[in-house]
Every structure is written in structure tokens, then in C-alpha cells.
Motif scaffolding. Structure first.
Motif, PDB file in Angstrom:
ATOM      1  N   ARG A 102       4.205  -3.259  44.860  1.00  0.00           N
ATOM      2  CA  ARG A 102       4.565  -4.529  45.470  1.00  0.00           C
ATOM      3  C   ARG A 102       5.383  -4.284  46.717  1.00  0.00           C
ATOM      4  N   GLU A 103       5.384  -5.249  47.599  1.00  0.00           N
ATOM      5  CA  GLU A 103       6.061  -5.076  48.876  1.00  0.00           C
ATOM      6  C   GLU A 103       7.562  -5.278  48.751  1.00  0.00           C
ATOM      7  N   ASP A 113       3.593 -10.265  40.365  1.00  0.00           N
ATOM      8  CA  ASP A 113       4.481  -9.861  41.464  1.00  0.00           C
ATOM      9  C   ASP A 113       3.898  -8.709  42.273  1.00  0.00           C
ATOM     10  N   TYR A 114       2.877  -8.049  41.744  1.00  0.00           N
ATOM     11  CA  TYR A 114       2.351  -6.836  42.371  1.00  0.00           C
ATOM     12  C   TYR A 114       1.119  -7.140  43.206  1.00  0.00           C
ATOM     13  N   ASN A 115       1.137  -6.602  44.424  1.00  0.00           N
ATOM     14  CA  ASN A 115       0.108  -6.911  45.403  1.00  0.00           C
ATOM     15  C   ASN A 115      -1.079  -5.959  45.371  1.00  0.00           C
ATOM     16  N   TYR A 116      -0.837  -4.725  44.965  1.00  0.00           N
ATOM     17  CA  TYR A 116      -1.867  -3.686  45.040  1.00  0.00           C
ATOM     18  C   TYR A 116      -2.052  -3.049  43.669  1.00  0.00           C
TER      19      TYR A 116
END
Length: 127
Positions: A102-103, A113-116
Motif C-alpha cells: 500500500r502507498e 487498504d492495499y493497492n497492489y
């Protein structure tokens, strides 16, 4: 964009140990925190462990109650790699293990919450 590739999953006997790796590439400046999740057959994906990533944010880890004391998450920023050391494995640890990033710099237990995400690596624990 960030790419994540997990490795290290295999068949192991109950009571054994295993280490997973997650190699990150791409825009590394986009990574603030990383985590491991797992998904057992027929079940939802759940949190396992997480770690801060950026050096300025210090070293901070979170663990699910089910793995606390048995699993250890660590990072090697020079190698762009997140690790998960798993000990005293039990059949209920059988799952596909996913790496996530996550960013934001604060690691959390929340999947969204995690983008990748990586593609996952299979861990099978035989009894």
C-alpha cells in the motif's frame, strides 16, 4: 505501478517451517507498507502479517492472532523483498499466500487498504 511476485510456497509436513519471499519492482517510491494475506479453499482472504516499508517510518509489524509467535515478517529494502518466516506449521495454515503493498506508510490488517497484489504462492501443510 508496483509489481509483486511471491515465491517459496510448497508442501510441508505439520510442525515444519517454510519461508516465503515477495519481490517488488516498479515504482518503489509508491510503497509505504507491505503485508501478507492468505486464502484457504472456499474461504475469504485474510490478514496474516504486515510491515512498514519506508526506512523513515521505523520498523513496525502487525500479526494476526492465529500466527502470532509462529510467523515473522521482515523486509530487505536493499533487495526490494518482503519475507515471511513460518514455523510450527499446521494443516490449517494451508492456503494461497498473497503479498500486498500500500502507498500509505502505516501497515494495516485491512485487505482493501492495499493497492497492489501478487499472484500468490501455494502453501500446503500435511498432517
Amino acid at each position: 505501478q508496483v509489481q509483486l511476485v511471491e515465491s517459496g510456497g510448497e508442501l510441508v509436513q505439520a510442525g515444519g517451517s517454510l519461508s516465503l519471499s515477495c519481490g517488488a519492482s516498479g515504482r518503489m517510491s509508491s510503497i509505504g507498507a507491505m503485508a501478507w494475506f492468505r486464502q484457504a479453499p472456499g474461504k475469504e482472504r485474510v490478514f496474516v502479517a504486515a510491515s512498514s516499508w519506508m526506512s523513515w517510518s521505523g520498523s513496525f509489524q502487525l500479526y494476526a492472532d492465529a500466527v502470532k509467535g509462529r510467523f515473522t515478517v521482515s523486509r530487505d529494502r536493499a533487495k526490494n523483498t518482503l519475507y515471511l518466516r513460518m514455523t510450527t506449521l499446521q494443516p490449517e495454515d494451508t492456503a494461497v499466500y498473497y503479498c500486498a503493498a500500500r502507498e500509505a506508510s502505516i501497515p494495516t490488517m485491512i485487505l482493501t487498504d492495499y493497492n497492489y497484489w501478487g499472484q500468490g504462492t501455494q502453501v500446503t501443510v500435511s498432517s
